[in-house]
Enzyme design. Sequence first.
Site, mmCIF file in Angstrom:
data_model
loop_
_atom_site.group_PDB
_atom_site.id
_atom_site.type_symbol
_atom_site.label_atom_id
_atom_site.label_comp_id
_atom_site.label_asym_id
_atom_site.label_seq_id
_atom_site.Cartn_x
_atom_site.Cartn_y
_atom_site.Cartn_z
ATOM 1 N N ASN A 46 -63.165 21.639 -4.427
ATOM 2 C CA ASN A 46 -61.744 21.795 -4.114
ATOM 3 C C ASN A 46 -61.012 22.293 -5.354
ATOM 4 O O ASN A 46 -61.460 22.058 -6.477
ATOM 5 C CB ASN A 46 -61.176 20.421 -3.714
ATOM 6 N N ASP B 33 -59.001 13.865 -4.106
ATOM 7 C CA ASP B 33 -58.838 14.341 -5.491
ATOM 8 C C ASP B 33 -59.535 13.483 -6.546
ATOM 9 O O ASP B 33 -59.101 13.426 -7.687
ATOM 10 C CB ASP B 33 -57.334 14.448 -5.842
ATOM 11 N N LEU C 277 -55.613 21.008 3.297
ATOM 12 C CA LEU C 277 -54.812 19.792 3.107
ATOM 13 C C LEU C 277 -55.306 18.554 3.851
ATOM 14 O O LEU C 277 -54.715 17.487 3.718
ATOM 15 C CB LEU C 277 -53.355 20.076 3.474
ATOM 16 N N GLU D 28 -55.469 29.926 -11.048
ATOM 17 C CA GLU D 28 -56.403 29.791 -9.920
ATOM 18 C C GLU D 28 -57.129 31.109 -9.668
ATOM 19 O O GLU D 28 -58.354 31.130 -9.509
ATOM 20 C CB GLU D 28 -55.645 29.339 -8.666
ATOM 21 N N HIS E 133 -57.268 21.935 -7.168
ATOM 22 C CA HIS E 133 -56.010 21.179 -7.125
ATOM 23 C C HIS E 133 -55.045 21.800 -8.141
ATOM 24 O O HIS E 133 -55.443 22.076 -9.274
ATOM 25 C CB HIS E 133 -56.259 19.704 -7.450
ATOM 26 N N GLY F 290 -53.282 31.293 1.973
ATOM 27 C CA GLY F 290 -54.616 31.867 1.783
ATOM 28 C C GLY F 290 -54.713 32.904 0.683
ATOM 29 O O GLY F 290 -55.645 33.719 0.681
ATOM 30 N N SER F 291 -53.799 32.869 -0.287
ATOM 31 C CA SER F 291 -53.920 33.871 -1.359
ATOM 32 C C SER F 291 -55.187 33.631 -2.181
ATOM 33 O O SER F 291 -55.798 34.583 -2.671
ATOM 34 C CB SER F 291 -52.668 33.902 -2.246
ATOM 35 N N ASN F 292 -55.599 32.382 -2.325
ATOM 36 C CA ASN F 292 -56.867 32.121 -3.025
ATOM 37 C C ASN F 292 -58.059 32.631 -2.222
ATOM 38 O O ASN F 292 -59.003 33.183 -2.779
ATOM 39 C CB ASN F 292 -57.037 30.626 -3.311
HETATM 40 C C1 GAR Z 1 -53.088 26.353 -4.193
HETATM 41 O O1 GAR Z 1 -52.211 26.321 -5.290
HETATM 42 C C2 GAR Z 1 -54.024 25.165 -4.223
HETATM 43 O O2 GAR Z 1 -54.323 24.729 -5.519
HETATM 44 C C3 GAR Z 1 -53.219 24.126 -3.507
HETATM 45 O O3 GAR Z 1 -52.615 24.814 -2.451
HETATM 46 C C4 GAR Z 1 -52.317 26.161 -2.888
HETATM 47 C C5 GAR Z 1 -52.769 27.096 -1.805
HETATM 48 O O4 GAR Z 1 -52.295 28.395 -2.054
HETATM 49 N N1 GAR Z 1 -54.042 23.039 -3.046
HETATM 50 C C6 GAR Z 1 -53.602 21.790 -2.958
HETATM 51 O O5 GAR Z 1 -52.460 21.471 -3.237
HETATM 52 C C7 GAR Z 1 -54.648 20.779 -2.503
HETATM 53 N N2 GAR Z 1 -54.188 19.445 -2.693
HETATM 54 P P1 GAR Z 1 -52.885 29.623 -1.236
HETATM 55 O O6 GAR Z 1 -52.879 29.234 0.242
HETATM 56 O O7 GAR Z 1 -51.952 30.759 -1.513
HETATM 57 O O8 GAR Z 1 -54.265 29.874 -1.734
#
Ligand code: GAR
Length: 190
Positions: free
Chosen positions: A104, A147, A87, A176, A106, A14-16
């Site tokens: 989303n 995707d 996911l 991101e 990616h 969940g850093s995003n």
């Molecule tokens: C992110 O890099 C995102 O792009 C990726 O998961 C990571 C989540 O990081 N998403 C996918 O791979 C979707 N297919 P986070 O939990 O630290 O935000």
Amino acid sequence: MKTKKIVLFASGSGSNVENIVHFFQNTPNVAISCVLSNRKDAYVLERCNKMNVSALYFNRTAFSASDCVLDILVSLDPDLIVLAGFLWKVPAAIIQKFPNKIVNIHPALLPNYGGKGMYGMKVHEAVKNNRDTETGITIHYVNENYDQGAIILQVKTSILPTDSPETIAKKVHELEYAHFPKTIAKLLEV
Ligand code: GAR
């Protein structure tokens, strides 16, 4: 001005999510209505607790074998649904209810390294194994195929021969953090 509402979906760290919450903290007409996670032990739930952001856990039945999550979304009435490290494939019923309102991120340059099973470190390991010289991020609308929805933004970064999957992941995460909140703001027209 009407408040624009965002609902976030996340499966892991969940850093995003945290970065998006911080970005909009001082934007009075944007609200993070809720963060929804399909993993009970996802660190994103702990982050939400610390940030005083509402969060809910749901299971597979609630998501795709009943209207439970759909009904929650309808009641939240979001202007944008954001998948930030989520996911599971989004069921058709949810996509149809929110046309052009689900986006989303990616961690690669789609259509490369997309599709089922391609997420997080798996993507960066594949990029490294193929000795690619660049990677990046793709922000796109969500449709019924993994995707494959229309691309909103792609940003590239270069890969050095000395980069590891971990350093590639770091570069991609930086992109991101820099571009996802700004793109969300643009989509919301705030
Ligand atoms: C992110 O890099 C995102 O792009 C990726 O998961 C990571 C989540 O990081 N998403 C996918 O791979 C979707 N297919 P986070 O939990 O630290 O935000």
